[in-house]
Design a protein around this motif. Structure first.
Motif, PDB file in Angstrom:
ATOM      1  N   ILE A 109       9.535  20.039  -2.075  1.00  0.00           N
ATOM      2  CA  ILE A 109       9.015  21.208  -1.367  1.00  0.00           C
ATOM      3  C   ILE A 109      10.162  22.193  -1.156  1.00  0.00           C
ATOM      4  CG2 ILE A 109       7.806  22.023   0.693  1.00  0.00           C
ATOM      5  CD1 ILE A 109       6.827  19.096   1.072  1.00  0.00           C
ATOM      6  N   VAL A 110      10.024  23.385  -1.735  1.00  0.00           N
ATOM      7  CA  VAL A 110      11.086  24.391  -1.693  1.00  0.00           C
ATOM      8  C   VAL A 110      10.726  25.463  -0.669  1.00  0.00           C
ATOM      9  CG1 VAL A 110      12.328  26.142  -3.014  1.00  0.00           C
ATOM     10  CG2 VAL A 110      11.689  23.972  -4.101  1.00  0.00           C
ATOM     11  N   VAL A 111      11.584  25.633   0.351  1.00  0.00           N
ATOM     12  CA  VAL A 111      11.343  26.627   1.405  1.00  0.00           C
ATOM     13  C   VAL A 111      12.554  27.557   1.497  1.00  0.00           C
ATOM     14  CG1 VAL A 111      10.833  27.013   3.846  1.00  0.00           C
ATOM     15  CG2 VAL A 111       9.909  24.997   2.688  1.00  0.00           C
ATOM     16  N   PRO A 112      12.493  28.739   0.896  1.00  0.00           N
ATOM     17  CA  PRO A 112      13.593  29.708   1.043  1.00  0.00           C
ATOM     18  C   PRO A 112      13.553  30.348   2.431  1.00  0.00           C
ATOM     19  CG  PRO A 112      12.224  30.169  -0.898  1.00  0.00           C
ATOM     20  CD  PRO A 112      11.464  29.222  -0.014  1.00  0.00           C
ATOM     21  N   THR A 113      14.716  30.710   2.967  1.00  0.00           N
ATOM     22  CA  THR A 113      14.744  31.364   4.275  1.00  0.00           C
ATOM     23  C   THR A 113      16.025  32.169   4.456  1.00  0.00           C
ATOM     24  OG1 THR A 113      14.344  31.009   6.638  1.00  0.00           O
ATOM     25  CG2 THR A 113      15.882  29.506   5.549  1.00  0.00           C
ATOM     26  N   ARG A 114      15.932  33.170   5.289  1.00  0.00           N
ATOM     27  CA  ARG A 114      17.103  33.902   5.790  1.00  0.00           C
ATOM     28  C   ARG A 114      16.877  34.088   7.285  1.00  0.00           C
ATOM     29  NH1 ARG A 114      18.605  39.625   3.289  1.00  0.00           N
ATOM     30  NH2 ARG A 114      19.356  38.287   1.598  1.00  0.00           N
ATOM     31  N   ASP A 115      17.595  33.279   8.071  1.00  0.00           N
ATOM     32  CA  ASP A 115      17.390  33.287   9.522  1.00  0.00           C
ATOM     33  C   ASP A 115      15.906  33.064   9.838  1.00  0.00           C
ATOM     34  OD1 ASP A 115      20.109  33.610  10.305  1.00  0.00           O
ATOM     35  OD2 ASP A 115      20.021  35.668   9.601  1.00  0.00           O
ATOM     36  N   PHE A 119      16.726  28.499  -8.546  1.00  0.00           N
ATOM     37  CA  PHE A 119      17.940  27.764  -8.179  1.00  0.00           C
ATOM     38  C   PHE A 119      17.576  26.430  -7.529  1.00  0.00           C
ATOM     39  CE2 PHE A 119      20.612  26.959  -4.383  1.00  0.00           C
ATOM     40  CZ  PHE A 119      21.787  26.554  -5.004  1.00  0.00           C
ATOM     41  N   ALA A 120      16.617  26.455  -6.613  1.00  0.00           N
ATOM     42  CA  ALA A 120      16.243  25.236  -5.905  1.00  0.00           C
ATOM     43  C   ALA A 120      15.540  24.235  -6.818  1.00  0.00           C
ATOM     44  CB  ALA A 120      15.349  25.591  -4.721  1.00  0.00           C
ATOM     45  N   VAL A 121      14.635  24.730  -7.659  1.00  0.00           N
ATOM     46  CA  VAL A 121      13.892  23.833  -8.551  1.00  0.00           C
ATOM     47  C   VAL A 121      14.843  23.127  -9.513  1.00  0.00           C
ATOM     48  CG1 VAL A 121      12.163  23.734 -10.389  1.00  0.00           C
ATOM     49  CG2 VAL A 121      11.728  25.105  -8.340  1.00  0.00           C
ATOM     50  N   GLY A 143      11.920  15.885  -7.691  1.00  0.00           N
ATOM     51  CA  GLY A 143      10.525  15.525  -7.876  1.00  0.00           C
ATOM     52  C   GLY A 143       9.955  15.962  -9.207  1.00  0.00           C
ATOM     53  N   ASP A 144       8.903  15.263  -9.642  1.00  0.00           N
ATOM     54  CA  ASP A 144       8.153  15.679 -10.830  1.00  0.00           C
ATOM     55  C   ASP A 144       7.192  16.814 -10.502  1.00  0.00           C
ATOM     56  OD1 ASP A 144       9.333  13.774 -12.499  1.00  0.00           O
ATOM     57  OD2 ASP A 144       7.902  12.230 -11.847  1.00  0.00           O
ATOM     58  N   VAL A 145       6.850  16.928  -9.221  1.00  0.00           N
ATOM     59  CA  VAL A 145       5.986  18.002  -8.743  1.00  0.00           C
ATOM     60  C   VAL A 145       6.787  18.895  -7.809  1.00  0.00           C
ATOM     61  CG1 VAL A 145       3.944  18.563  -7.353  1.00  0.00           C
ATOM     62  CG2 VAL A 145       3.869  16.651  -8.968  1.00  0.00           C
ATOM     63  N   VAL A 146       6.630  20.205  -7.988  1.00  0.00           N
ATOM     64  CA  VAL A 146       7.313  21.179  -7.147  1.00  0.00           C
ATOM     65  C   VAL A 146       6.281  21.902  -6.295  1.00  0.00           C
ATOM     66  CG1 VAL A 146       8.606  23.356  -7.143  1.00  0.00           C
ATOM     67  CG2 VAL A 146       9.239  21.519  -8.722  1.00  0.00           C
ATOM     68  N   CYS A 147       6.582  22.044  -5.015  1.00  0.00           N
ATOM     69  CA  CYS A 147       5.754  22.845  -4.113  1.00  0.00           C
ATOM     70  C   CYS A 147       6.574  24.034  -3.638  1.00  0.00           C
ATOM     71  CB  CYS A 147       5.295  22.012  -2.923  1.00  0.00           C
ATOM     72  SG  CYS A 147       4.453  22.989  -1.640  1.00  0.00           S
ATOM     73  N   LEU A 148       6.119  25.236  -3.937  1.00  0.00           N
ATOM     74  CA  LEU A 148       6.751  26.443  -3.413  1.00  0.00           C
ATOM     75  C   LEU A 148       6.056  26.781  -2.100  1.00  0.00           C
ATOM     76  CD1 LEU A 148       7.092  28.643  -6.642  1.00  0.00           C
ATOM     77  CD2 LEU A 148       8.584  26.812  -5.782  1.00  0.00           C
ATOM     78  N   LEU A 149       6.826  26.910  -1.033  1.00  0.00           N
ATOM     79  CA  LEU A 149       6.261  27.091   0.303  1.00  0.00           C
ATOM     80  C   LEU A 149       7.060  28.142   1.066  1.00  0.00           C
ATOM     81  CD1 LEU A 149       4.085  25.849   2.253  1.00  0.00           C
ATOM     82  CD2 LEU A 149       5.930  24.397   3.136  1.00  0.00           C
ATOM     83  N   ASN A 150       6.363  29.106   1.649  1.00  0.00           N
ATOM     84  CA  ASN A 150       7.040  30.134   2.441  1.00  0.00           C
ATOM     85  C   ASN A 150       7.533  29.574   3.770  1.00  0.00           C
ATOM     86  OD1 ASN A 150       6.488  32.025   0.460  1.00  0.00           O
ATOM     87  ND2 ASN A 150       5.741  33.558   1.905  1.00  0.00           N
TER      88      ASN A 150
END
Length: 679
Positions: free
Chosen positions: A403-409, A474-476, A481-488
């Protein structure tokens, strides 16, 4: 909240110009001019308004006693005092109308000109009619009622009739052999069958078509002398129709006058093996409730039976389906006939070719369960009102989900997202990759240190300017994992089994992306899938709905194929993501998720929306709005990229019917014709 505002004007008559600059930034606005004529007749004219609020319309007003402008909008409309009515001379009115006609004519394709019936002679003889039609294409214009839509969109003129006759000859449509089968097994009287036969008679003379009735043994004995067509039982039907095309319809269904010819134009295409169209209902001697359908979606067909009870298929497809399942219902036959077909072999005609007497293609839980059993699909079927929900089984060994969660503050949102994910998620095998994009607040940095101690969490650092695509890529690249979840980072989990639902669908053969149902914090629906074209480049399907609003044809609450879903929450295969190059890094902020979904579909994989994985989403709160000159320029470049790369989908999204409103994806009836005759 609906606001209604009124302006009264001194009555004028003749050619006038109504103009003004409204201050409005909401989703819906209608400007309607009402006038009471001297003979007591009340008339209303809808005035088109641009997206930026400009009203500039030539109107011919008869002699009137009262003149009133009503502005109806969601939220208040400002600057009404700018609206004025000026009297025009006929030459000035003709000039203003001619300017709009010229601009539209010169920028339209030949097909668009034909659909809108824009030809120089007609525009010269009756410029006002063409001018009014073109004006309906502006953003804020009332959608027509169905009677009005029929009048403007099914304009079967003498020239269209002549083109049809030529097409029958030049396209060799008489070579297409059509066996029309009317299923009369559930008809209680011959008169119901006669309605269908009457609508067929004239068309049978133009094309090579035969008619037979599917009946019971009792009906065959009783009705033998009533009809001059073949009466067949189900056993006789099985051996009769092994070649050519079979058109199936229920007794009582009536055909549009051009239905068989339109079907025949698609039957000559060797790639087509199954054909369906839009339909409406014939109730109390009137056409009502049009069903403007998406292109082929197996997932939606399973849960809703949206295809209906009138459709055509090649004879060998029909024979094979009968051998596997029999013919207990139209719903059963659609599922079985399409089970072995490629998506490209299923053709949707976006035109109302059938008028049904009743809805007799409703989905059946037992029928769908038997279908899954026949095809060895691990799935459970549940009833959902008049529809069905499907929950697919999972393999014994579950894949790891990254599960990929990008953030800035934006710690307030990030903490809510991460805490809900770690506390509620029941999927046992996942890793959470929080991607820090130059956060600087100490509280956020302390939180990164805290969550990095969790065995399922890794904090990655992306120390470059914000680029949503590059951050996720970059994160992926570092995901296990074999499955990627893009999550805000501004989402919050509602359904504990959200990953079970999404991943189970992703693991179905041919599926490349699955998206979720997202809500605003007040419970309104923010995302039930995306659409290209209506409302601009790409936007959320349906617009904003109340949480319990099922949407048009219940589509907001049913799983289905779509062109795209939002990356605020989607799952995909890591191998597929990397094979397609991930998110397009030219698209730094917007449309990168839509672009990825379209690449997935271009690669032959499905994009699925499921309403059964639910999350809250506070949209783009950490990034802000596109209100600076730099952000506006960036947004314009991203839009240009999408129009260049995916212009053909923006022109015609397969999962949004072209007969519907293209100003906004609200599923209201289309304001101007967009579908041309096929001849």
């Amino acid at each position: 909240m609906q606001e209604i505002q009124h302006l009264n004007f001194t009555p004028v008559s003749g050619w006038t110009l109504i103009s003004g600059q409204l201050d409005y930034n909401g989703p819906t606005l209608e400007a309607t001019l009402f006038f009471e004529q001297e003979n007591g007749v009340n008339t209303a004219i809808n005035l088109p308004v641009t997206l930026k609020g400009r009203l500039h319309e030539v109107v011919k007003i008869p002699k009137s006693k009262k003149l009133n402008l009503k502005i109806k909008s969601t939220g208040k409309t400002g600057n009404l005092e700018s609206i004025k009515i000026e009297k025009l001379s006929w030459p000035t009115a003709r000039y203003l109308m001619g300017r709009r006609l010229y601009n539209t004519y010169t920028t339209s394709s030949p097909r668009q000109r034909r659909v809108l019936n824009l030809n120089p002679v007609a525009m010269l003889l009756n410029p006002y009619s063409a001018y009014q039609l073109i004006g309906k294409g502006r953003y804020f214009t009332a959608s027509p009622c169905y009677d009005q839509w029929i009048k403007q969109s099914e304009n079967f003129t003498p020239s269209v009739a002549r083109r049809l006759k030529k097409a029958i000859k030049h396209k060799k449509l008489t070579n297409v052999k059509i066996n029309v089968v009317i299923d009369a097994r559930f008809a209680d009287a011959p008169g119901v069958v006669q309605q269908s036969l009457t609508s067929l008679r004239q068309q049978l003379e133009m094309l090579s078509a035969s008619v037979s009735l599917l009946v019971t043994e009792r009906q065959k004995a009783e009705w033998g002398a009533v009809f001059d067509v073949a009466l067949l039982t189900i056993d006789e039907l099985k051996v009769t129709h092994s070649e050519n095309w079979v058109l199936l319809m229920q007794a009582g269904t009536q055909l549009a006058p051009w239905a068989l010819a339109w079907l025949a134009t698609e039957m000559v295409n060797q790639n087509n093996h199954f054909i369906y169209s839009d339909h409406d209902y014939w109730i109390n001697e009137k056409r009502e409730n049009p069903q403007f359908k998406p292109d082929w979606s197996p997932e939606l067909a399973r849960s809703s039976g949206y295809i209906g009870s009138a459709f055509a298929m090649r004879g060998h497809v029909f024979s094979s389906a009968l051998k596997r399942c029999g013919f207990t219902s139209a719903y059963d036959l659609v599922l079985e006939a399409t089970a072995k077909l490629e998506d490209s072999a299923v053709c949707h005609i976006p035109a109302v070719l059938f008028h049904h007497a009743a809805n007799n293609a409703t989905p059946c839980r037992a029928t769908l369960a038997r279908y899954f059993e026949r095809h060895k699909i691990n799935a459970a079927v549940c009833e959902q009102g008049d529809f069905l929900s499907v929950r697919y089984g999972l393999p014994p060994v579950l894949p790891t989900v990254s599960i990929v969660v990008p953030t800035r503050d934006a710690l307030h949102y990030l903490k809510t997202c991460v805490d809900s994910l770690l506390k509620k998620t029941t999927w046992p095998n996942f890793e959470l990759l929080v991607v820090d994009n130059q956060s600087c607040e100490q509280a956020t940095l302390d939180y990164f240190e805290h969550i990095s101690r969790h065995p399922n969490v890794r904090v990655l650092h992306y120390n470059k300017p914000f680029n949503f695509s590059a951050i996720n890529n970059f994160a992926v690249s570092q995901a296990n994992g074999d499955v990627v979840c893009l999550l805000n980072n501004d989402t919050e989990i509602i359904s504990p089994d959200w990953l079970e639902e999404m991943v189970s669908r992703l693991l179905q053969p041919g599926t490349g992306v699955v998206g979720a149902r997202l809500y605003f914090s007040d419970g309104r629906v923010q995302h039930a899938g995306d659409v290209l074209g209506p409302g601009g480049c790409a936007t959320h399907l349906h617009g904003i709905l109340e949480g319990d609003d099922p949407g048009y044809m219940h589509r907001a609450m049913l799983a289905q194929d779509l062109s795209a879903v939002t990356a605020a929450c989607l799952v995909t295969h890591k191998a597929l993501y990397e094979q397609l190059g991930g998110l397009e890094e030219q698209l730094t902020v917007a449309f990168n998720d839509v672009d990825y979904c379209l690449k997935v579909r271009e690669a032959g994989q499905r994009v699925i929306y499921t309403p059964y994985a639910e999350l809250y989403h506070h949209e783009s709160v950490s990034r802000g709005k596109d209100d600076s000159p730099e952000k506006k320029a960036r947004a314009q470049q991203e839009t240009l990229y999408m129009r260049h790369r995916w212009g053909h989908i923006i022109e015609r999204d397969p999962f949004y019917n072209p007969n519907l409103n293209y100003s906004q994806p609200d599923f209201k009836l289309g304001k101007i014709p967009r579908v041309d005759w096929p001849w």
